[in-house]
Enzyme design. Structure first.
Site, PDB file in Angstrom:
ATOM      1  CG  HIS A 143      17.395 -75.664 -40.316  1.00  0.00           C
ATOM      2  ND1 HIS A 143      18.234 -75.159 -41.290  1.00  0.00           N
ATOM      3  CD2 HIS A 143      17.551 -77.010 -40.370  1.00  0.00           C
ATOM      4  CE1 HIS A 143      18.869 -76.153 -41.889  1.00  0.00           C
ATOM      5  NE2 HIS A 143      18.465 -77.289 -41.342  1.00  0.00           N
TER       6      HIS A 143
ATOM      7  CG  HIS B 186      15.203 -80.839 -43.087  1.00  0.00           C
ATOM      8  ND1 HIS B 186      15.429 -80.420 -44.380  1.00  0.00           N
ATOM      9  CD2 HIS B 186      16.298 -80.450 -42.370  1.00  0.00           C
ATOM     10  CE1 HIS B 186      16.605 -79.811 -44.450  1.00  0.00           C
ATOM     11  NE2 HIS B 186      17.149 -79.808 -43.237  1.00  0.00           N
TER      12      HIS B 186
ATOM     13  CG  HIS C 289      21.257 -77.247 -45.561  1.00  0.00           C
ATOM     14  ND1 HIS C 289      20.032 -76.740 -45.884  1.00  0.00           N
ATOM     15  CD2 HIS C 289      21.037 -78.185 -44.595  1.00  0.00           C
ATOM     16  CE1 HIS C 289      19.105 -77.342 -45.146  1.00  0.00           C
ATOM     17  NE2 HIS C 289      19.681 -78.214 -44.354  1.00  0.00           N
TER      18      HIS C 289
ATOM     19  CD  GLU D 145      24.700 -80.225 -41.150  1.00  0.00           C
ATOM     20  OE1 GLU D 145      24.067 -80.888 -40.316  1.00  0.00           O
ATOM     21  OE2 GLU D 145      24.369 -80.144 -42.351  1.00  0.00           O
TER      22      GLU D 145
END
Length: 339
Positions: free
Chosen positions: A16, A18, A200, A203
């Site tokens: 994970h 970005h 995703h 979160e």
């Protein structure tokens, strides 16, 4: 008392991370100077910006900082530098495998279009992997703030380049916007093309978003997923199906999902049998990289080295790494623990 081993020597996989968020702060400053970009003060202060994305205003501020950083990536050499440095940082933290996540639509206008952007990124990943020895692959991520038709286009593009190093398809940005089911066709295209589904969820919103990822997008991994800890039945489902959650503790605290590192439910997930792959998310904005996430597990959740080794194993097993790479990393984890 157990000897605390060096976490940067623990082999692990990073699932994970970005693209823009992987940038070194020093690199951002150099590129901003190169292109005459005036960065927000929060990106030039020499310390991680204070962020809280639990409301729309906070998320907008986070996104504004991210967009400002992304605007400094304008040429193929910038892309190559970012990817090489991300690989170097991962190697320094003990990673043997990195799956970096990118939405190429963000870079296409300055790189000659979508296909050139993807090819530049994949070439950069190949070069960085050769130079550093780090196994690297790419996840293409759709933006849930954009139209689902755009996601389908991205999914087809990702499948087209599956033999060049794209291993998965994701869905990122504010999970409070849009519905997961709106992107079901894009994920079907990706899955039918042999890509893993890693949207995703769980979160900024609760367990329902994790369920949506499972039910509507048939996720094989969940980006974040920590809010599943609020639903015991969902935890059991994740554990029974061995769905890996890409948990990013420092990010969770920085964005206000949890107040303190010790509030991130690492123990709850671990003891429920839910596989985890700790990740750094966006080091540029959150100020910590991969090994620091394992340090949070050790320092704030009393994970023993035996348990940390198991976390590392879970990251490897949850990856798209080939069997021989996984075997090498798993053997290295055993050696770290027994050596």
């Amino acid at each position: 008392m157990e000897h605390a081993r060096d976490l940067t020597l623990l082999p692990k996989a990073h699932l994970h991370l970005h693209f823009t968020g992987s940038m070194r702060p020093s690199t951002l400053l150099e590129l901003a100077d190169k292109y005459g970009v005036r960065l927000p003060d929060a990106l030039t202060a020499g310390e991680p910006p204070k962020l809280r994305a639990t409301d729309e205003r906070g998320w907008f501020r986070f996104q504004r900082l991210y967009d400002a950083a992304r605007s400094c990536l304008r040429e193929p050499d910038d892309i190559r530098r970012l990817v090489r440095e991300a690989a170097e940082e991962d190697v320094r933290d003990g990673s043997g495998w990195l799956e970096i996540q990118v939405d190429p639509t963000s870079y296409a206008p300055l790189l000659g279009g979508m296909i050139p952007a993807v090819e530049i990124i994949l070439d950069a990943v190949d070069a960085a992997s050769r130079e550093t020895g780090l196994g690297m692959r790419v996840l293409i991520a759709a933006n849930r703030m954009k139209h689902p038709l755009d996601a389908r286009t991205l999914a087809r593009l990702a499948v087209r380049y599956a033999d060049r190093g794209i291993v998965g398809f994701g869905l990122s940005n504010d999970e409070r916007r849009g519905m997961a089911r709106d992107f079901d066709r894009a994920f079907a295209i990706a899955r039918e093309g042999g890509l893993l589904a890693a949207p995703h969820g769980g979160e900024l919103t609760g367990p329902s978003s994790v369920r949506d990822c499972l039910d509507d997008l048939h996720a094989s991994r969940i980006g974040h997923g920590v809010r599943a800890a609020e639903d015991p039945r969902l935890l059991k489902r994740l554990a029974d199906r061995q769905i890996t959650c890409e948990v990013c503790p420092a990010s969770n605290v920085a964005l206000g999902v949890y107040e303190r590192p010790e509030d991130v439910p690492l123990r709850t997930l671990f003891e429920a049998g839910v596989p985890m792959a700790l990740g750094a998310d966006d080091p540029l904005l959150f100020g910590s990289r991969l090994a620091a996430q394992y340090e949070i597990a050790r320092r704030h959740h009393a994970f023993t080295d035996t348990e940390l080794a198991e976390l590392a194993r879970q990251s490897v097993r949850g990856s798209a790494a080939p069997d021989d790479v996984q075997a090498k990393l798993l053997a290295g984890i055993d050696h770290w623990l027994t050596g």
